[in-house]
Design a protein around this motif. Structure first.
Motif, PDB file in Angstrom:
ATOM      1  N   LYS A   4       0.839  -1.193   0.000  1.00 14.91           N
ATOM      2  CA  LYS A   4       0.000   0.000   0.000  1.00 14.91           C
ATOM      3  C   LYS A   4       0.875   1.243   0.000  1.00 14.91           C
ATOM      4  N   GLU A   5       0.576   2.157  -0.901  1.00 14.49           N
ATOM      5  CA  GLU A   5       1.286   3.433  -0.968  1.00 14.49           C
ATOM      6  C   GLU A   5       0.271   4.556  -1.062  1.00 14.49           C
ATOM      7  N   ARG A   6       0.594   5.679  -0.452  1.00 11.64           N
ATOM      8  CA  ARG A   6      -0.263   6.852  -0.492  1.00 11.64           C
ATOM      9  C   ARG A   6       0.611   8.076  -0.752  1.00 11.64           C
ATOM     10  N   SER A  25      -8.819  11.787  -0.229  1.00  9.48           N
ATOM     11  CA  SER A  25      -9.443  10.919  -1.220  1.00  9.48           C
ATOM     12  C   SER A  25     -10.738  11.578  -1.671  1.00  9.48           C
ATOM     13  N   GLN A  60       4.602   4.487   2.560  1.00  9.51           N
ATOM     14  CA  GLN A  60       4.368   3.064   2.288  1.00  9.51           C
ATOM     15  C   GLN A  60       4.063   2.351   3.586  1.00  9.51           C
ATOM     16  N   GLU A  61       3.105   1.438   3.541  1.00 16.62           N
ATOM     17  CA  GLU A  61       2.725   0.689   4.734  1.00 16.62           C
ATOM     18  C   GLU A  61       3.836  -0.276   5.131  1.00 16.62           C
ATOM     19  N   TRP A  71       3.475   3.490   8.928  1.00 13.84           N
ATOM     20  CA  TRP A  71       3.877   3.931   7.594  1.00 13.84           C
ATOM     21  C   TRP A  71       5.294   4.492   7.651  1.00 13.84           C
TER      22      TRP A  71
END
Length: 83
Positions: A4-6, A25, A60-61, A71
């Motif tokens: 998972k990346e944000r 979001s 990144q998780e 994160w």
């Protein structure tokens, strides 16, 4: 399993080796169709304390690093001085 990346904006850098990243979001309301922006805040590990308020970063998780931190910062996309 996918990682998972944000991408988000740093809103706090007051802690030692930790930053708070706000990730927005945007999605359409199920009934009315209006675009609704929702913001979620993540605590991320910043080993070198290189991130500052206003920076856009990629996180990144990872495994739990503390009670609330899951994160890590992988990349600083833009700094506050560039924006």
């Amino acid at each position: 399993m996918a990682v998972k990346e944000r991408v988000g904006l740093v809103v706090s850098d007051k802690m030692e080796k930790t930053i708070v990243v706000a990730v927005e979001s945007r999605s359409a309301h199920p009934k009315y169709g209006k675009i609704v922006a929702r913001t979620k805040r993540y605590k991320a590990h910043d080993e070198e304390n290189k991130c500052h308020v206003g920076d856009r970063v990629r996180i990144q998780e990872t495994r739990p690093l503390s009670a609330t931190k899951r994160w890590i910062v992988t990349d600083v996309i833009t700094t506050a001085a560039q924006a």
